[in-house]
Design an enzyme around this catalytic site. Structure first.
Site, PDB file in Angstrom:
ATOM      1  N   ASN A  62       6.042   0.106  -2.941  1.00 54.66           N
ATOM      2  CA  ASN A  62       4.633   0.098  -2.559  1.00 54.66           C
ATOM      3  C   ASN A  62       3.865   1.077  -3.444  1.00 54.66           C
ATOM      4  OD1 ASN A  62       6.106   2.114  -1.033  1.00 54.66           O
ATOM      5  ND2 ASN A  62       4.332   2.379   0.290  1.00 54.66           N
ATOM      6  N   GLU A  64       0.145   2.791  -3.411  1.00 55.73           N
ATOM      7  CA  GLU A  64      -1.077   2.991  -2.642  1.00 55.73           C
ATOM      8  C   GLU A  64      -2.247   3.371  -3.540  1.00 55.73           C
ATOM      9  OE1 GLU A  64       1.009   4.419   1.519  1.00 55.73           O
ATOM     10  OE2 GLU A  64      -0.072   5.908   0.333  1.00 55.73           O
ATOM     11  N   ASN A  65      -3.419   3.289  -2.946  1.00 55.23           N
ATOM     12  CA  ASN A  65      -4.653   3.631  -3.629  1.00 55.23           C
ATOM     13  C   ASN A  65      -5.591   4.246  -2.593  1.00 55.23           C
ATOM     14  OD1 ASN A  65      -7.528   2.909  -4.655  1.00 55.23           O
ATOM     15  ND2 ASN A  65      -6.196   2.577  -6.422  1.00 55.23           N
ATOM     16  N   ALA A  66      -6.453   5.163  -3.033  1.00 55.45           N
ATOM     17  CA  ALA A  66      -7.393   5.790  -2.095  1.00 55.45           C
ATOM     18  C   ALA A  66      -8.280   4.754  -1.414  1.00 55.45           C
ATOM     19  CB  ALA A  66      -8.249   6.825  -2.821  1.00 55.45           C
ATOM     20  N   CYS A  73       1.982  -3.879  -1.571  1.00 57.56           N
ATOM     21  CA  CYS A  73       3.261  -3.669  -0.898  1.00 57.56           C
ATOM     22  C   CYS A  73       4.428  -3.898  -1.858  1.00 57.56           C
ATOM     23  CB  CYS A  73       3.384  -4.621   0.285  1.00 57.56           C
ATOM     24  SG  CYS A  73       2.131  -4.382   1.545  1.00 57.56           S
ATOM     25  N   GLU A  75       7.082  -5.729  -1.432  1.00 60.48           N
ATOM     26  CA  GLU A  75       7.519  -7.125  -1.496  1.00 60.48           C
ATOM     27  C   GLU A  75       6.709  -7.919  -2.515  1.00 60.48           C
ATOM     28  OE1 GLU A  75       7.825  -5.792   2.892  1.00 60.48           O
ATOM     29  OE2 GLU A  75       6.592  -5.357   1.133  1.00 60.48           O
ATOM     30  N   CYS A 107       4.675  -7.108   5.893  1.00 64.83           N
ATOM     31  CA  CYS A 107       3.400  -7.255   6.600  1.00 64.83           C
ATOM     32  C   CYS A 107       2.957  -8.724   6.547  1.00 64.83           C
ATOM     33  CB  CYS A 107       2.336  -6.345   5.977  1.00 64.83           C
ATOM     34  SG  CYS A 107       1.735  -6.892   4.360  1.00 64.83           S
ATOM     35  N   CYS A 110       2.163 -10.024   3.015  1.00 67.12           N
ATOM     36  CA  CYS A 110       3.384 -10.307   2.239  1.00 67.12           C
ATOM     37  C   CYS A 110       4.088 -11.564   2.735  1.00 67.12           C
ATOM     38  CB  CYS A 110       4.334  -9.115   2.286  1.00 67.12           C
ATOM     39  SG  CYS A 110       3.762  -7.718   1.310  1.00 67.12           S
TER      40      CYS A 110
END
Length: 152
Positions: A62, A64-66, A73, A75, A107, A110
């Site tokens: 995964n 992430e970003n702000a 994700c 997957e 999720c 995904c």
């Protein structure tokens, strides 16, 4: 592969060491991919590994970003790597999260993303931390009656 269809029951949960070597290899690849997670906001690292029809394994973590909706994700990262290399037929997926008391399943986004590439169902192995226990399911069990556009 060692996967059971249907709703979750105790028979769907296996000990890592009882799974065949191909499944163990896939889970180990997801464990390694998890170490590359970029998750400074949630501190929730996830790794995934997807096997293609030729047996090749693609991994993802995964990122992430702000701006949370820009995050991706593990997957989808793994699947996009495979797709970008010309592989669109998947035979198995492994996902490893860090929840000790529950399983980190893909999720909804995904699940739908992966369902796009399902001609035949494929197993999904969801592992949790040591002692490694593995939830064995399928993409279709995770997303029953998923949305699909059929082109003739």
């Amino acid at each position: 592969m060692d996967c059971v269809n249907g709703s979750l029951n105790q028979d769907d949960i296996k000990e890592f060491k009882s799974l065949d070597s191909e499944v163990q290899e896939l889970i180990n690849a997801a464990i390694k991919a998890r170490t590359f997670s970029y998750s400074p906001y949630s501190n929730f690292a996830v790794g995934a590994a997807i096997r293609t029809e030729n047996g090749q394994i693609y991994t993802g973590c995964n990122v992430e970003n702000a701006a949370f909706s820009s995050s991706i994700c593990a997957e989808r990262t793994a699947a996009c790597k495979a797709i970008s290399e010309g592989h669109k037929v998947f035979t198995a997926l492994a996902v490893v999260g860090q929840q000790e008391k529950s399983f980190t399943t893909p999720c909804g986004v995904c699940r739908q993303f992966l369902f796009e590439f399902v001609d035949n169902d494929f197993p999904v192995y969801v592992a949790k931390p040591s002692p490694y226990r593995v939830l064995c399911t399928t993409i279709s069990s995770l997303l029953p009656r998923g949305f699909k556009t059929y082109i003739n």
